[in-house]
Structure formats: structure tokens, C-alpha cells
Write an enzyme that holds these catalytic residues in place. Structure first.
Site, PDB file in Angstrom:
ATOM      1  N   CYS A  88      15.849  14.660 -76.665  1.00  0.00           N
ATOM      2  CA  CYS A  88      14.852  15.622 -77.187  1.00  0.00           C
ATOM      3  C   CYS A  88      13.696  15.868 -76.231  1.00  0.00           C
ATOM      4  O   CYS A  88      13.216  17.005 -76.110  1.00  0.00           O
ATOM      5  CB  CYS A  88      14.343  15.139 -78.543  1.00  0.00           C
ATOM      6  SG  CYS A  88      13.998  13.376 -78.599  1.00  0.00           S
ATOM      7  N   HIS A 119       7.467  16.531 -80.864  1.00  0.00           N
ATOM      8  CA  HIS A 119       7.083  15.813 -79.646  1.00  0.00           C
ATOM      9  C   HIS A 119       6.143  16.698 -78.826  1.00  0.00           C
ATOM     10  O   HIS A 119       6.327  17.918 -78.751  1.00  0.00           O
ATOM     11  CB  HIS A 119       8.312  15.552 -78.759  1.00  0.00           C
ATOM     12  CG  HIS A 119       9.253  14.502 -79.262  1.00  0.00           C
ATOM     13  ND1 HIS A 119       9.060  13.780 -80.426  1.00  0.00           N
ATOM     14  CD2 HIS A 119      10.413  14.038 -78.713  1.00  0.00           C
ATOM     15  CE1 HIS A 119      10.084  12.920 -80.572  1.00  0.00           C
ATOM     16  NE2 HIS A 119      10.907  13.067 -79.550  1.00  0.00           N
TER      17      HIS A 119
END
Ligand code: A2P
Length: 339
Positions: free
Chosen positions: A131, A244
Site C-alpha cells: 500500500c 496512509h
């Protein structure tokens, strides 16, 4: 698009649930869908496209029934079952790190190197990147194409959902424990994550980096097909549920200024520019990324501390673009262009 038979391995997990939602939202052409998990969840009923379906046990499933299998149940499961699925004709799109560094297995970010999907023919497996690498690649590919990236220095601020559903529950539980003046308990992380930050993601390596940081190095080289790019990451877990963030400092080969980067990224596929500090316009996980598909880029500035330096801030939902969405986008291109 032709309708396909689809299996989701890890259909009850954090990424599996997001995959189901995204398939529905994007009206993916599903004929039959098989939702697979461990015996813990087998027999549970979940809705897909308005129909109630039963979660089945992975180890009893016959993969010859499916065209495409989306794996998000951890590396050990992929290691055992993905080659078995591929050997009976299912094309596997794998969310774990199990096959990412295999030279003949493509590692694909759909906005960056979709042409590599063709290499599914090698082993019947396509790998989905980590990710943190994913969102960085979407933001940096246009810059690399324009002026060449020489060096990337990146610090991540990673949400707990990247560690799975149990980690989401651990952050919530610890927060409640602390607000109620109770003792904190931890199982997923080695230290308290609520009201704290942990510079420790995945296994420590002999060279002083963690495995998560090494993944960002290996995967950047593989996806951009350029091993000469210097990459130095620090990966940090923060008490955020979804999304994130990354503070990125670049050095490019040819000069480029912040305005030119802004112009490039304003046209880049998958990128949403949120960059006007005079209006306090900058992206955060909670206000922009969580539950959304984009890779949000803010704080683009000239880094005067080095030659050809550019600094930027990149935020994206780690469970969506960082995992589930890219998996579905790969599946869409696969079905449309190759099946
Ligand atoms: P289960 O619900 O049966 O535990 P997360 O990343 O959120 O922790 O989710 C992991 C996913 O992988 C879940 O769907 C989980 O199913 C599944 N899973 C974990 N271990 C196995 C296993 N041994 N066989 C099949 N599925 C598994």
C-alpha cells in the site's frame, strides 16, 4: 465486458470487505462469485449485489470453477493456494508480498504500468504492490517520466487498517481503555499504538531497515523498471484508522520546479491535487482519503536544501487504492483486454 466467475480469498477481512464493496460500486461483470475464508467464518452469510451468499471454506474449494481469484488472506495462504488455483486455470491477483519479487510475476499499479498485466501468462499470477509503494508510485510516475528521479527520501504515517481488522479493533480498544484510565493491553502491535507512533512495520532486517521499508525500495525499482533510483524509507505506524500519509523528498535528474510538478500532477491519472496553503487546502486521511479512491497530493514545494529538490505530501486510503481498488482495477483491465 464479459461476465466472469470470481473468487475472493479472505472475503471477510479488511481488504476482502472493501473488494466486495468496490466490485459492487463499479458494477464489475460478475457471473458467479465465491466468498472464501477460514473455518472461523465459513457458513456466515453476506450480501453481494443484493443477494445473500454463504462464506465457504478455502481448503475445500475447487478453483477450476473460476476465471479470476483475488487473494487477500495473508502470505502463507497465498503461498499455498495461489499456485494451486493458477494450475487449474484461475488467474490470481494477489495482495500479499508472496510473489511480488519474483522476476516473472508482474507487479502492477494500474495507472503506472498496466502493460505488465500481459505477463500474467507467465505463471497465472499478478501481484498487487504494498500500500505505501502504491500511492507513492501514482504520485511519482509522472515526475519520473518528465525529469527522471534520482533519489527518494520518504517517511510514512501508516494507518492501523494496514495490519488488518484486528489492528483496527486494537486501536479502538486501547483508546477506550486510556480514556477510562484503565490499563492498556496489546496483541497486534508490540507496543501501545493509541496516542503513540511506532517506527516498526513488518520484520526488522539485518541492514537496519524494516521489511516494510525494503518493500518500498524493491517495489519502486520493479514498478518503475529502474534499479538506479536511490530510495530511503522510514515506515511509521500512527493511530489513524484508514489512510496512509507520506512525506516525500525527491531529487530529480533534470530540474523541475514546484509549479511544474503541480501542473504535471493536475493531469495525472488517479491523482487529486489539494494544494493551496493560502486557503489551508491540504489533504489528510480523515478529511480527504478515507473511503475514497484518489491519491491526494499536497504541500508541493521546492526543496532548496539540495540541487533539483522537490518535497511533497501524499495521502491515500490504504485499504482502497492501496489494496482493494487496485486489485479490482487490475481485474477489470485483465477481463477487458485479455480474457
Ligand atoms: P476469517 O474471517 O475466517 O478469519 P484481515 O486482514 O482483516 O485480518 O483478514 C484476513 C482474511 O483472511 C479473513 O477473511 C480471514 O478469514 C482470512 N483467512 C485467515 N486465515 C485463513 C485461512 N487459514 N484460510 C482461509 N482464510 C483465512
Amino acid at each position: 465486458m464479459e461476465k466472469v466467475n470470481l473468487a475472493i480469498v479472505g472475503a471477510t477481512g479488511a481488504v476482502g470487505v472493501a473488494i466486495r464493496e468496490i466490485l459492487e460500486e463499479r458494477k464489475f461483470p460478475v457471473d458467479n462469485i465465491y466468498l472464501l475464508a477460514s473455518e472461523r467464518s465459513a457458513g456466515e452469510r453476506v450480501q453481494f449485489n443484493g443477494i445473500s451468499r454463504t462464506v465457504q471454506k478455502l481448503d475445500e474449494f475447487d478453483f477450476s470453477q473460476v476465471d479470476v481469484a483475488l487473494f487477500s488472506a495473508g502470505g502463507a495462504i497465498s503461498k499455498e493456494y495461489a499456485p494451486k488455483a493458477a494450475s487449474v486455470g484461475a488467474i490470481v491477483i494477489d495482495n500479499t508480498s508472496e510473489f511480488r519479487y519474483h522476476d516473472e510475476i508482474p507487479l502492477v499499479v494500474t495507472e503506472v504500468n498496466p502493460e505488465r498485466i500481459a505477463d500474467f501468462k507467465n505463471h497465472g499470477i499478478i501481484a498487487n504492490p504494498n500500500c505505501s509503494t502504491m500511492q507513492m508510485m501514482v504520485a511519482l510516475k509522472p515526475i519520473h517520466e518528465a525529469v527522471g528521479i534520482k533519489h527518494i527520501n520518504v517517511a510514512t504515517y501508516q494507518a492501523v487498517s494496514g495490519s488488518g481488522q484486528k489492528a483496527v479493533e486494537e486501536l479502538a480498544k486501547q483508546t477506550a481503555q486510556l480514556l477510562n484510565a484503565r490499563e492498556v493491553t496489546n496483541n497486534v502491535y508490540d507496543k501501545q499504538i493509541a496516542f503513540n507512533v511506532l517506527p516498526n512495520i513488518d520484520a526488522p532486517q539485518d541492514n537496519g531497515y524494516t521489511k516494510e521499508e525494503m518493500k518500498m525500495i524493491w517495489e519502486t525499482h520493479k514498478i518503475l523498471e529502474d534499479d538506479s533510483i536511490g530510495v530511503s524509507p522510514t515506515a511509521v505506524r500512527v493511530p489513524v484508522f484508514y489512510g496512509h500519509s507520506e512525506a516525500i523528498h525527491l531529487q530529480t535528474h533534470k530540474a523541475i520546479n514546484a509549479d511544474e510538478v503541480r501542473k504535471l500532477l493536475s493531469k495525472a491519472e488517479g491523482v487529486e491535487l489539494v494544494d493551496d496553503m493560502s486557503q489551508l487546502e491540504y489533504a489528510t486521511p480523515v478529511t480527504h482519503a478515507s473511503g475514497k479512491d484518489g491519491v491526494y497530493v499536497s504541500r508541493i514545494r521546492n526543496d532548496g536544501s539540495r540541487e533539483n529538490g522537490i518535497a511533497l505530501w501524499v495521502v491515500s486510503d490504504n485499504v482502497r487504492k492501496g489494496a482493494a481498488l487496485n486489485t479490482v482495477q487490475i481485474a477489470e483491465k485483465l477481463v477487458k483486454e485479455y480474457l
